[in-house]
Design a protein around this motif. Structure first.
Motif, PDB file in Angstrom:
ATOM      1  N   GLN A 116      48.638  75.636  55.641  1.00 43.06           N
ATOM      2  CA  GLN A 116      49.039  75.019  54.382  1.00 43.06           C
ATOM      3  C   GLN A 116      48.113  73.844  54.126  1.00 43.06           C
ATOM      4  OE1 GLN A 116      52.167  75.644  52.163  1.00 43.06           O
ATOM      5  NE2 GLN A 116      51.038  77.411  52.879  1.00 43.06           N
TER       6      GLN A 116
ATOM      7  N   GLU B 172      63.775  76.464  57.478  1.00 48.18           N
ATOM      8  CA  GLU B 172      62.390  76.753  57.115  1.00 48.18           C
ATOM      9  C   GLU B 172      61.676  77.510  58.229  1.00 48.18           C
ATOM     10  OE1 GLU B 172      60.974  72.667  56.008  1.00 48.18           O
ATOM     11  OE2 GLU B 172      60.856  73.537  54.007  1.00 48.18           O
TER      12      GLU B 172
ATOM     13  N   ARG C  22      62.008  81.098  51.415  1.00 50.62           N
ATOM     14  CA  ARG C  22      60.546  81.149  51.601  1.00 50.62           C
ATOM     15  C   ARG C  22      60.131  81.417  53.047  1.00 50.62           C
ATOM     16  NH1 ARG C  22      61.627  75.723  49.874  1.00 50.62           N
ATOM     17  NH2 ARG C  22      61.849  74.324  51.657  1.00 50.62           N
ATOM     18  N   ASP C  23      58.821  81.446  53.250  1.00 52.56           N
ATOM     19  CA  ASP C  23      58.158  81.515  54.566  1.00 52.56           C
ATOM     20  C   ASP C  23      58.354  82.856  55.266  1.00 52.56           C
ATOM     21  OD1 ASP C  23      57.808  78.849  53.868  1.00 52.56           O
ATOM     22  OD2 ASP C  23      59.370  78.110  55.209  1.00 52.56           O
TER      23      ASP C  23
ATOM     24  N   ASP D  11      51.917  73.440  57.681  1.00 53.96           N
ATOM     25  CA  ASP D  11      52.248  74.559  58.565  1.00 53.96           C
ATOM     26  C   ASP D  11      51.082  75.479  58.939  1.00 53.96           C
ATOM     27  OD1 ASP D  11      54.538  73.522  57.458  1.00 53.96           O
ATOM     28  OD2 ASP D  11      55.213  75.390  56.551  1.00 53.96           O
TER      29      ASP D  11
HETATM   30  C1  FRU Z   1      57.549  73.567  55.964  1.00 49.58           C
HETATM   31  C2  FRU Z   1      57.373  73.920  54.503  1.00 49.58           C
HETATM   32  C3  FRU Z   1      57.644  75.366  54.228  1.00 49.58           C
HETATM   33  C4  FRU Z   1      56.856  75.626  52.977  1.00 49.58           C
HETATM   34  C5  FRU Z   1      55.632  74.771  53.199  1.00 49.58           C
HETATM   35  C6  FRU Z   1      55.038  74.184  51.971  1.00 49.58           C
HETATM   36  O1  FRU Z   1      56.817  72.449  56.348  1.00 49.58           O
HETATM   37  O2  FRU Z   1      58.191  73.088  53.698  1.00 49.58           O
HETATM   38  O3  FRU Z   1      59.004  75.698  54.117  1.00 49.58           O
HETATM   39  O4  FRU Z   1      56.525  76.971  52.801  1.00 49.58           O
HETATM   40  O5  FRU Z   1      56.017  73.748  54.083  1.00 49.58           O
HETATM   41  O6  FRU Z   1      53.820  73.561  52.259  1.00 49.58           O
END
Ligand code: FRU
Length: 483
Positions: free
Chosen positions: A58, A219, A160-161, A42
């Motif tokens: 990420q 997400e 999350r996120d 991400d």
């Molecule tokens: C989406 C995700 C997010 C998480 C991240 C982990 O692709 O699964 O929800 O924060 O990637 O790398």
């Protein structure tokens, strides 16, 4: 030794060790952001801060698989020329030991602040989640401030996120969540200082606002104004394939509506898929100093043939999309490549009023490996119009059926596979081809198809075809590369 220092040193060692192998890969892209080594997913913390664009991502530096993520970091003055910055976050603390997961960036009194998810798993695979804060005065060195929000009642640890924004001197944050009943949700919080957060309520999700069977986990939500509307952009997991929709393992789309900041509820219309290609997920937006709503997406999808990408043998996988600008047109988000990308254009070739008449043909000088192809269609008096790239990717507009198709060979089976959308007319096709990716913008951004492709890089062919009649169009092509 200090754990943070140690992890960063190990990641840098991976980069040094595999630098040459990575760079020797013929599929390395020419005008897209990629991981220096390992796996990128991400986009995170996208912001224009003190004039400069920052994009974090990420990153698993140790493997071409998912794992305990770092935040890698690039910055740019113009969205075209990017500089690799120091590693921003490494998963060194107890509250993030299995990954500094996705999040966002804001500016607060001159300080660049990151809100992200600390992912923790115990030896049995049980998950914990913490929303965390990190700060920087210079934009490159971050000091962790620790946990600012723990898991509220009613949600599973798939929580999350955080995406944060400011409105009338108050901070708001939307988080991707799953309820204990396994319903995907986006949840709204508010704060006066980015450290103490109050839950407001669910913005949208499965079993809310008439949405049924709409995924077990949502997400990477993003909530922003576009025109006079509030947009919730989100990547729900667990949508069923329906017709031409939701063909990928996980999908991304948006709701247009009005957010009630008191209850957190978004009054919204239908979910619309944002991109129709094979690889697109978890996009994030920011608004820049020019007032533009800009977007980067991940040119990949979790668990979708990730182990089959040929770049793995060169110790890297995945990339970002090109940056795009969003506009709202007739109740739909239109996406266009940012204007700055014109800076990459070199060696223009053009052909005005080209005719393609029940044949397959090429035009002199129309070929390349990394290029932009712009086709203005004047008239389609044919059943179908086709463009074939590198003899292995087919772009077909069936006018009779009003269907646009992107076809490639499956990485798994080698058999043809397709992504499609309905399109009642086609007047402009703008295509960005990089060594191993394609992004197609139709009718000034009405529909977009983003995909990776792994044909023979050396094959430069661009072939045009028409079926049952003729097509009249003007074509322009530029090679694209950095100076
Ligand atoms: C989406 C995700 C997010 C998480 C991240 C982990 O692709 O699964 O929800 O924060 O990637 O790398």
């Amino acid at each position: 030794m200090d754990r943070n220092y140690d992890l960063i040193r190990q990641a840098e060692e991976m980069f040094k060790k595999y630098k040459d192998v990575v760079n020797e890969d013929e599929y390395r892209l020419h005008f897209h952001l990629m991981p220096p080594v390992g796996l990128l997913n991400d986009p995170n913390g996208f912001i224009q801060w003190q004039g400069r664009y920052h994009l974090f991502y990420q990153w698993n530096p140790f493997q071409t698989a998912h794992g305990a993520k770092f935040w890698g970091h690039y910055s740019s003055s113009n969205l075209v020329d990017w500089r690799k910055e120091k590693i921003a976050l490494a998963p060194s603390e107890w509250y993030e030991k299995n990954g500094c997961y996705s999040g966002s960036a804001v500016e607060d009194n001159g300080i660049l602040k990151l809100l992200y998810t600390g992912n923790v798993k115990d030896e049995y695979g049980n998950r914990e989640t913490y929303q965390c804060l990190a700060e920087s005065e210079n934009g490159v060195d971050f000091i962790k401030k620790g946990v600012v929000l723990r898991l509220p009642e009613g949600y599973s640890a798939h929580f999350r996120d955080p995406k944060v924004w400011k409105r009338n001197e108050k901070w708001f944050m939307v988080i991707g969540a799953q309820t204990k009943q396994l319903e995907g949700r986006a949840v709204l919080f508010a704060s006066n200082n980015l450290e103490d957060w109050t839950l407001i309520g669910d913005v949208a999700g499965t079993n809310l606002n008439g949405l049924q069977n709409f995924g077990y986990m949502w997400e990477c939500p993003d909530l922003f104004r576009l025109g006079d509307n509030d947009i919730l952009l989100v990547s729900p997991q667990g949508l069923q394939r329906t017709g031409m929709l939701y063909q990928n393992v996980y999908n991304t789309g948006y709701f247009i509506g009005t957010l009630d900041y008191e209850t957190g509820k978004l009054e919204h219309g239908n979910f619309q898929e944002l991109d129709r290609g094979f690889e697109f997920y978890a996009p994030q937006t920011t608004v820049d100093e020019k007032g533009r709503r800009l977007l980067f997406g991940w040119m990949g999808v979790p668990e979708q043939d990730e182990d089959l990408h040929p770049t793995i043998s060169h110790h890297w996988i995945h990339a970002m999309t090109i940056p795009r600008e969003l506009k709202l047109v007739n109740g739909q988000i239109y996406q266009n490549p940012v204007e700055e990308l014109k800076k990459l254009r070199r060696n223009k070739v053009s052909k005005n009023n080209a005719i393609v008449h029940e044949e397959k043909k090429t035009f002199a000088s129309f070929e390349g490996t990394a290029y932009e192809l712009l086709i203005n269609i004047h008239e389609i008096k044919a059943e179908a119009f086709e463009i074939i790239l590198k003899d292995s990717v087919w772009i077909i507009y069936n006018k009779k059926e009003c269907v646009f198709t992107l076809e490639r060979k499956s990485m798994k089976t080698g058999e043809p596979e397709i992504r499609q959308c309905k399109l009642s007319n086609l007047s402009i096709i703008q295509i960005f081809v990089d060594t191993s990716s394609i992004e197609i913008f139709l009718n000034d951004g009405q529909e977009v198809f983003t995909s990776r492709m792994f044909p023979s890089v050396k094959n430069p062919n661009i072939t045009f075809g028409s079926y049952h009649g003729k097509v009249l169009c003007s074509i322009q092509k530029w090679d694209l590369h950095q100076q």
